[in-house]
Design an enzyme around this catalytic site. Sequence first.
Site, PDB file in Angstrom:
ATOM      1  N   ASP A  40       0.821  -1.284  -0.109  1.00  0.00           N
ATOM      2  CA  ASP A  40      -0.089   0.014  -0.035  1.00  0.00           C
ATOM      3  C   ASP A  40       0.856   1.303   0.188  1.00  0.00           C
ATOM      4  O   ASP A  40       2.063   1.159   0.287  1.00  0.00           O
ATOM      5  CB  ASP A  40      -0.920  -0.143   1.338  1.00  0.00           C
ATOM      6  CG  ASP A  40      -2.316   0.737   1.016  1.00  0.00           C
ATOM      7  OD1 ASP A  40      -2.443   1.436   0.073  1.00  0.00           O
ATOM      8  OD2 ASP A  40      -3.112   0.235   1.815  1.00  0.00           O
TER       9      ASP A  40
ATOM     10  N   ASP B  41     -10.906   1.984  -3.216  1.00  0.00           N
ATOM     11  CA  ASP B  41     -11.711   1.736  -1.738  1.00  0.00           C
ATOM     12  C   ASP B  41     -12.985   1.845  -1.692  1.00  0.00           C
ATOM     13  O   ASP B  41     -13.623   1.296  -0.869  1.00  0.00           O
ATOM     14  CB  ASP B  41     -10.659   2.668  -0.769  1.00  0.00           C
ATOM     15  CG  ASP B  41      -9.634   2.449  -0.274  1.00  0.00           C
ATOM     16  OD1 ASP B  41      -9.224   1.078  -0.777  1.00  0.00           O
ATOM     17  OD2 ASP B  41      -8.960   3.096   0.320  1.00  0.00           O
TER      18      ASP B  41
HETATM   19  C1  GLA Z   1      -5.882   1.787   2.127  1.00  0.00           C
HETATM   20  C2  GLA Z   1      -6.162   0.637   1.256  1.00  0.00           C
HETATM   21  C3  GLA Z   1      -7.547  -0.064   2.107  1.00  0.00           C
HETATM   22  C4  GLA Z   1      -6.737  -0.729   3.289  1.00  0.00           C
HETATM   23  C5  GLA Z   1      -6.492   0.562   4.107  1.00  0.00           C
HETATM   24  C6  GLA Z   1      -5.537   0.167   5.174  1.00  0.00           C
HETATM   25  O1  GLA Z   1      -6.936   2.716   2.347  1.00  0.00           O
HETATM   26  O2  GLA Z   1      -6.727   1.157   0.036  1.00  0.00           O
HETATM   27  O3  GLA Z   1      -7.530  -1.229   1.124  1.00  0.00           O
HETATM   28  O4  GLA Z   1      -5.694  -1.713   3.075  1.00  0.00           O
HETATM   29  O5  GLA Z   1      -5.502   1.264   3.449  1.00  0.00           O
HETATM   30  O6  GLA Z   1      -5.186   0.920   6.176  1.00  0.00           O
END
Ligand code: GLA
Length: 728
Positions: free
Chosen positions: A474, A543
């Site tokens: 990420d 997301d």
């Molecule tokens: C980001 C990702 C999510 C999740 C969060 C965790 O927003 O896109 O899918 O993994 O971080 O903190």
Amino acid sequence: MHTEALGEADGSAGAVVRTRLEDRPAWLLTTHNTTVCLCLGPEDTLLLPYWGASGQTTAAADYLPERMGNRPSERAFVDGLPLAYPSHGEASFVEPCLMVSRADGSRGVRLEFVADRVSAVGGRAVLELVFIDRLLDLVVEQRFVVFGELDLVARSVTVRNSGAEALLLERVLSAALPLPPAEYDAWTLHGQWGREFELRSRPLQPGKFVTESRRGTSSHEAHPWFAVRPRGEAAEHVGQVWFGSLAWSGNWVAVFEAERNDAVQIAMGIQPFDFGWRLEPGADFVSPELVGGYSERGLGGASRLLHAYEQTVQLPANQRERPRPVLYNSWEATHFEVHAEHQLELARRAAAIGVELFVVDDGWFGARDHDRAGLGDWTVNTRKLPGGLRQLVNDVHGLGMQFGIWVEPEMVNPDSDLYRAHPDWTYHAIGREATLGRNQLVLNFARPDVQAAIYQQLRNLLTEHGTIEFVKWDHNRAWTEVGWPERPMQQREVWVRHVRAVYELMGRLRAEFPELSIESCSGGGGRSDLGILRWTDQVWTSDNTDAADRLNIQYGYSRAHSPRTMVNWVTDVPNEQTGRVAPLEFRFHVAMQGVLGIGGDIGRWSGADVHIARQLVAAYKEIRPLVQNGRQYWLLAPAAIGPCAVQYVSADLRETAVFLYQVRGLRGAGVRRVRLHGLDPARRYRRVADGVESTGAALMGAGVPLDLVSARAPTLDWRSRIDVWRGP
Ligand code: GLA
């Protein structure tokens, strides 16, 4: 004239043909359906007078280039010419691709043609054109890799300092694409967090249209991809389209410039804003590739060529052809409340549903009870996982699933052991307060000590707890205060050095752990470009998991990228981002368009829902090869009201799946038909669900009724279905 580097006898490879035009060197790059013509113009400028349909000839003059030139008093100017790589220092006045200066004040580049090199690399024809600026002692090599069977050319530039003094590179874009005078429209992708990949179309008018990222990553806001068409001529399935995708995960720019003669130039590459690179004597700088092509099969045709490029060239070779597993991700179910027993409970449910890869998301490490602490400390939190990570890894393996884990290696919370020990490891500017984003700072990945420390932590993670098959990588904030106060001469290099270091680190881990798969994530789809897909196998698209919004997001994503890289989860309702309530089956049918995942709190799902989920996961596995390897055709784009449809066809044309949706229907609307695409006209296809039969020609000509609403029970909203048709 003679031809070199011709590919295999069946002609599936591309070729480079050395030829002459108006008694000057010229080159034709030929692919299955297209030809690119390059030649030397006045002052040794490299011109690209033609990129289009193949004329079935290897004589450049057959493409009838128009006699170009400015009015007599401006004959020496080179603007208005189809420049393939305009440089600052020529009398061209258009957006330059190259700007270089020297400490003594010399600036402006004038290139002289030196030599061409034609070779075959990995069965592909490659043309390299070498130019030199004798004043700056600068060598510029233009590289063209021809993908004959894909109708694509990958362009890049290498700049070398052949002198004794350092040079400052102020901009090195990857390439320019000149298009002849006409009226054009551009398609580009835009968005924001939770709303990535919105496809926009706009006319290119006199002046410039610039799309770009200055955020560190390729970004949610704009995506490094474009397609251009003559105004009004092209649509989804037919018409001329020029397109390009930049293999770069950092700051980038694309400048569309309509010139005064109505010609258009598109220049694309690493963002010159706040960029500067000190090129030492003997050193070189290589630009990322701009992969471009031309199709007469509309936007869909352009997309399918890029999909094929990802599937056969770009994606990491060791996993390229492997089916992407059905995954479960625990983020929306638990957020930071990761606890061994609960995870195991979720894992048991997931296994029973048919999931193949169980991924523990954020919250498993350091003091990570919320987003204010822990990033940077990639050690297991044993309060949450008392048996250690190994226990959970073993348990998940014991259930017959692979194990995956979330990391965010380029980031640090100020409240972390890493930051307390090394506050100078983050981007910062002396005397200025650092700006927090999601309570975190960005590590300066240009620093070798940062690279080494993070590599060591990740290596430990991957070796000390049993086999971890999957990492979700990420990156959750845009960069600010980007600089390196201790290395003032290199401050403006970090934008590039960071991206290269991430690629290197991923490459190193992949070499050491060949079974490892990596998913790229950046607060959803903020880093999902062609560049990152060289090092990662798939992308967390957004997301936003709302099924209605996802139709748009996935539609946009799949204009530029292959469905086998597009991860979609089925999550709970009301949806976390939108509060919308879509039926479970609809949510599945949307998520099945790419790599299927489940991201809901399955521990709370009813027995009936678990039963439906199990059936749909099994149905997905049946059509997975079709979805992940097939050719994709958008039959009807997502719309606020009424149906939409997308189709996948197997390479052997024996099988097709048609995904039909209607988020909202219109009372009394008649049944629309959609014409299928890409089938074998002579073959008879049979719809698996009900045995209905028809020929490929009829399915493509007359189409199929989009009867999502039954007259007896007219439920208009949230309708969906997947029809599979098979031929002998
Ligand atoms: C980001 C990702 C999510 C999740 C969060 C965790 O927003 O896109 O899918 O993994 O971080 O903190």
